[in-house]
Scaffold this motif. Structure first.
Motif, PDB file in Angstrom:
ATOM      1  N   PHE A 151       6.443   3.027  -2.538  1.00 48.18           N
ATOM      2  CA  PHE A 151       7.125   3.840  -1.537  1.00 48.18           C
ATOM      3  C   PHE A 151       6.193   4.428  -0.485  1.00 48.18           C
ATOM      4  CE2 PHE A 151      10.067   3.983  -5.159  1.00 48.18           C
ATOM      5  CZ  PHE A 151      11.177   3.453  -4.524  1.00 48.18           C
ATOM      6  N   GLN A 179      -3.863 -12.561   9.547  1.00 49.24           N
ATOM      7  CA  GLN A 179      -5.269 -12.179   9.712  1.00 49.24           C
ATOM      8  C   GLN A 179      -5.762 -11.354   8.541  1.00 49.24           C
ATOM      9  OE1 GLN A 179      -5.492 -10.227  13.486  1.00 49.24           O
ATOM     10  NE2 GLN A 179      -4.420 -11.944  14.415  1.00 49.24           N
ATOM     11  N   LYS A 180      -4.868 -10.512   8.016  1.00 49.18           N
ATOM     12  CA  LYS A 180      -5.274  -9.652   6.909  1.00 49.18           C
ATOM     13  C   LYS A 180      -5.607 -10.483   5.682  1.00 49.18           C
ATOM     14  CE  LYS A 180      -3.585  -5.168   6.047  1.00 49.18           C
ATOM     15  NZ  LYS A 180      -2.428  -4.347   5.726  1.00 49.18           N
ATOM     16  N   ASN A 239      -7.926  -5.447  11.663  1.00 45.18           N
ATOM     17  CA  ASN A 239      -6.716  -6.057  11.104  1.00 45.18           C
ATOM     18  C   ASN A 239      -6.874  -6.351   9.616  1.00 45.18           C
ATOM     19  OD1 ASN A 239      -5.315  -6.003  13.472  1.00 45.18           O
ATOM     20  ND2 ASN A 239      -5.796  -8.107  14.041  1.00 45.18           N
ATOM     21  N   GLN A 240      -8.085  -6.620   9.201  1.00 44.32           N
ATOM     22  CA  GLN A 240      -8.283  -7.000   7.800  1.00 44.32           C
ATOM     23  C   GLN A 240      -8.375  -5.796   6.871  1.00 44.32           C
ATOM     24  OE1 GLN A 240     -11.648  -9.686   7.858  1.00 44.32           O
ATOM     25  NE2 GLN A 240     -10.328 -11.439   8.189  1.00 44.32           N
ATOM     26  N   MET A 241      -8.387  -4.609   7.431  1.00 46.69           N
ATOM     27  CA  MET A 241      -8.438  -3.412   6.580  1.00 46.69           C
ATOM     28  C   MET A 241      -7.041  -3.102   6.057  1.00 46.69           C
ATOM     29  SD  MET A 241     -10.959  -1.188   8.940  1.00 46.69           S
ATOM     30  CE  MET A 241     -10.399   0.388   8.363  1.00 46.69           C
ATOM     31  N   PRO A 242      -6.957  -2.606   4.807  1.00 48.72           N
ATOM     32  CA  PRO A 242      -5.647  -2.236   4.279  1.00 48.72           C
ATOM     33  C   PRO A 242      -5.162  -0.910   4.859  1.00 48.72           C
ATOM     34  CG  PRO A 242      -7.321  -1.759   2.661  1.00 48.72           C
ATOM     35  CD  PRO A 242      -8.024  -2.381   3.831  1.00 48.72           C
ATOM     36  N   GLU A 243      -3.854  -0.739   4.896  1.00 45.95           N
ATOM     37  CA  GLU A 243      -3.272   0.515   5.359  1.00 45.95           C
ATOM     38  C   GLU A 243      -3.368   1.556   4.250  1.00 45.95           C
ATOM     39  OE1 GLU A 243      -1.893   1.029   8.337  1.00 45.95           O
ATOM     40  OE2 GLU A 243      -1.203  -0.897   9.087  1.00 45.95           O
ATOM     41  N   PRO A 244      -3.402   2.830   4.582  1.00 41.63           N
ATOM     42  CA  PRO A 244      -3.552   3.416   5.903  1.00 41.63           C
ATOM     43  C   PRO A 244      -4.999   3.346   6.377  1.00 41.63           C
ATOM     44  CG  PRO A 244      -3.414   5.135   4.259  1.00 41.63           C
ATOM     45  CD  PRO A 244      -3.241   3.845   3.534  1.00 41.63           C
ATOM     46  N   LYS A 245      -5.188   3.082   7.668  1.00 43.76           N
ATOM     47  CA  LYS A 245      -6.541   2.914   8.190  1.00 43.76           C
ATOM     48  C   LYS A 245      -6.723   3.746   9.452  1.00 43.76           C
ATOM     49  CE  LYS A 245      -4.828  -1.516   9.864  1.00 43.76           C
ATOM     50  NZ  LYS A 245      -4.968  -2.953   9.721  1.00 43.76           N
ATOM     51  N   SER A 278       1.070  -4.215  11.046  1.00 46.61           N
ATOM     52  CA  SER A 278      -0.226  -3.708  10.592  1.00 46.61           C
ATOM     53  C   SER A 278      -1.356  -4.421  11.321  1.00 46.61           C
ATOM     54  CB  SER A 278      -0.378  -3.909   9.090  1.00 46.61           C
ATOM     55  OG  SER A 278      -0.563  -5.275   8.807  1.00 46.61           O
ATOM     56  N   GLU A 279      -1.026  -5.498  12.002  1.00 49.38           N
ATOM     57  CA  GLU A 279      -2.045  -6.262  12.720  1.00 49.38           C
ATOM     58  C   GLU A 279      -1.848  -6.107  14.223  1.00 49.38           C
ATOM     59  OE1 GLU A 279      -1.851 -10.282  11.470  1.00 49.38           O
ATOM     60  OE2 GLU A 279      -2.769  -9.879   9.532  1.00 49.38           O
ATOM     61  N   SER A 334       2.753   3.445   0.015  1.00 47.29           N
ATOM     62  CA  SER A 334       1.682   2.594   0.497  1.00 47.29           C
ATOM     63  C   SER A 334       2.164   1.154   0.457  1.00 47.29           C
ATOM     64  CB  SER A 334       0.438   2.790  -0.366  1.00 47.29           C
ATOM     65  OG  SER A 334      -0.636   2.103   0.211  1.00 47.29           O
ATOM     66  N   PRO A 335       3.235   0.867   1.210  1.00 44.03           N
ATOM     67  CA  PRO A 335       3.839  -0.466   1.106  1.00 44.03           C
ATOM     68  C   PRO A 335       2.896  -1.552   1.609  1.00 44.03           C
ATOM     69  CG  PRO A 335       4.769   0.735   2.950  1.00 44.03           C
ATOM     70  CD  PRO A 335       3.882   1.691   2.234  1.00 44.03           C
ATOM     71  N   ARG A 373     -11.747  -4.913   3.149  1.00 42.02           N
ATOM     72  CA  ARG A 373     -10.661  -4.775   2.163  1.00 42.02           C
ATOM     73  C   ARG A 373     -10.726  -3.449   1.434  1.00 42.02           C
ATOM     74  NH1 ARG A 373      -8.846  -9.449   4.347  1.00 42.02           N
ATOM     75  NH2 ARG A 373     -10.109 -11.228   3.771  1.00 42.02           N
ATOM     76  N   LYS A 387       1.580  -4.584   3.547  1.00 42.83           N
ATOM     77  CA  LYS A 387       1.869  -5.177   4.848  1.00 42.83           C
ATOM     78  C   LYS A 387       0.936  -6.361   5.062  1.00 42.83           C
ATOM     79  CE  LYS A 387       3.930  -1.721   7.815  1.00 42.83           C
ATOM     80  NZ  LYS A 387       3.777  -1.006   9.071  1.00 42.83           N
ATOM     81  N   ARG A 443       2.075   5.318  10.932  1.00 42.71           N
ATOM     82  CA  ARG A 443       2.525   3.978  11.291  1.00 42.71           C
ATOM     83  C   ARG A 443       2.737   3.083  10.077  1.00 42.71           C
ATOM     84  NH1 ARG A 443      -1.800   2.097  13.503  1.00 42.71           N
ATOM     85  NH2 ARG A 443      -2.155   0.587  11.872  1.00 42.71           N
ATOM     86  N   HIS A 444       1.837   3.187   9.095  1.00 39.37           N
ATOM     87  CA  HIS A 444       1.912   2.232   7.996  1.00 39.37           C
ATOM     88  C   HIS A 444       3.145   2.431   7.124  1.00 39.37           C
ATOM     89  CE1 HIS A 444       0.065   5.625   5.887  1.00 39.37           C
ATOM     90  NE2 HIS A 444       0.460   5.082   4.772  1.00 39.37           N
ATOM     91  N   LEU A 445       3.815   3.584   7.260  1.00 42.55           N
ATOM     92  CA  LEU A 445       5.016   3.819   6.459  1.00 42.55           C
ATOM     93  C   LEU A 445       6.281   3.398   7.202  1.00 42.55           C
ATOM     94  CD1 LEU A 445       4.056   7.179   4.796  1.00 42.55           C
ATOM     95  CD2 LEU A 445       4.217   4.959   3.724  1.00 42.55           C
TER      96      LEU A 445
END
Lengths: 204, 131
Positions: free
Chosen positions: B41, B50-51, A92-98, A174-175, B43-44, A68, B46, A166-168
């Motif tokens: 804007f 699984q997350k 998958n469990q990491m927050p974006e951006p990764k 995200s998974e 860092s939306p 996390r 997601k 990708r995360h934007l």
């Protein structure tokens, strides 16, 4: 802003920047990796954080014990087929951006164990890898070089426009699907949306 | 009036306090709002199944985190008395055995019998066998 004007201004002691540059500058200097070692490469990864190589100079010494809080997963070592679902789940469990660094011959292709029945032939079959490091195992200098490459990549990322990461993109997930450890290996054998078979790329 | 209030251009004596209050709220709220807007804007969020799942070192979490465990500490306490405290009392008993009166011997035997009873009871409970 025009690059020449920026250089001209800096000659007169005026520093100009954009929010995007400032944001990326902050991000690239605080990449927190996940505490995650798989094999002998992990020993080199540990060595790179110690006083002799001192990864702290790049703002990346804070290895987080939870996905996390991590920005980066260093796949450091042989990924067995039994371990691959866990690696994908952690990612998958990491927050974006990764970001992902595939460290060593095993993580990028299976390495010396490629012909083994139980070894995944490269983690890029399931998750998007940002930096590949060859070597068996790569020296800490190589990992530091990978960090600098990743920093350059983060620095160049645009927050707006079609080429934004990708995360934007709201529609991109995200998974990534976690493979099943089945009776005859992993199912599916690769994620076709992520993995581009180099042989097929050469043919087509 | 003998004392004079400070002259306030806004007129009302509380106007300065109100101005400071507004400034204080803005000072706190502005960075939070900026951070929220930036995250909104650039860092939306997601979320995903699984997350949001429980972190168990990459494994799929099994069961619920709110599990009750029956520690049954009294069993450990009894076995501790039988094997540890008893030994501590047996040493002075053995050292002073020749000089003891009959009453003291009987008292000690009662103590031993009580603990042996505890041992038999623990044995019957199955505490001494690995499960």
């Amino acid at each position: 802003m025009d690059q020449d004007l920026k250089i001209e201004l800096s000659k007169h002691g005026i520093f100009t920047t954009t929010l995007e540059e400032l944001y990326n500058w902050g991000r690239k200097n605080s990449v927190w990796p996940l505490t995650f070692g798989l094999a002998c490469c992990a020993i080199e990864m540990i060595a790179s954080t110690m006083a002799r190589y001192d990864l702290a100079r790049f703002g990346a010494e804070v290895f987080r014990p939870s996905p996390r809080q991590a920005d980066l997963i260093i796949v450091s070592g042989t990924v067995t087929k039994k371990m691959a679902p866990q690696v994908v789940r952690l990612y998958n469990q990491m927050p974006e951006p990764k970001y992902v660094i595939a460290m060593g011959a095993c993580a990028i292709s299976g390495g010396p164990f490629r012909s083994g029945y139980n070894v995944l032939k490269g983690i890029d079959r399931y998750i998007p890898v940002d930096v590949h490091i060859p070597g068996c195992p790569p020296r800490p200098e190589a990992l530091i070089h990978a960090f600098m490459t990743l920093q350059a990549k983060i620095d160049a990322q645009e927050l707006t426009g079609e080429s934004r990461p990708r995360h934007l993109h709201a529609d991109l997930p995200s998974e990534f699907p976690i493979p099943d450890f089945g009776e005859h290996g992993l199912e599916p054998p690769q994620n076709d949306e992520v993995f581009h078979n180099p042989l097929k790329v050469l043919e087509g | 009036m003998g004392t004079s209030l400070p002259i306030n251009p806004a007129g009302h004596p509380w106007a300065t306090i109100v101005a400071l209050l507004v400034a204080a709220v803005l000072f706190g709220a502005a960075p939070l709002t900026l951070a929220w807007a930036w995250a909104r804007f650039f860092s939306p969020a997601k979320p995903g199944a699984q997350k949001n799942a429980t972190y168990e070192c990459g494994l799929q979490a099994a069961g619920d985190a709110w599990v009750q465990i029956n520690i049954a500490y009294y069993l450990y306490a009894i076995v501790f008395l039988v094997f540890d405290v008893e030994t501590v009392f047996l040493v002075p008993f053995a050292a002073a055995f020749t000089g003891l009166s009959a009453g003291a011997c009987v008292a000690m035997l009662v103590f031993l019998l009580l603990l042996v009873e505890g041992l038999i009871w623990a044995c019957q409970k199955g505490v001494l066998t690995w499960t």
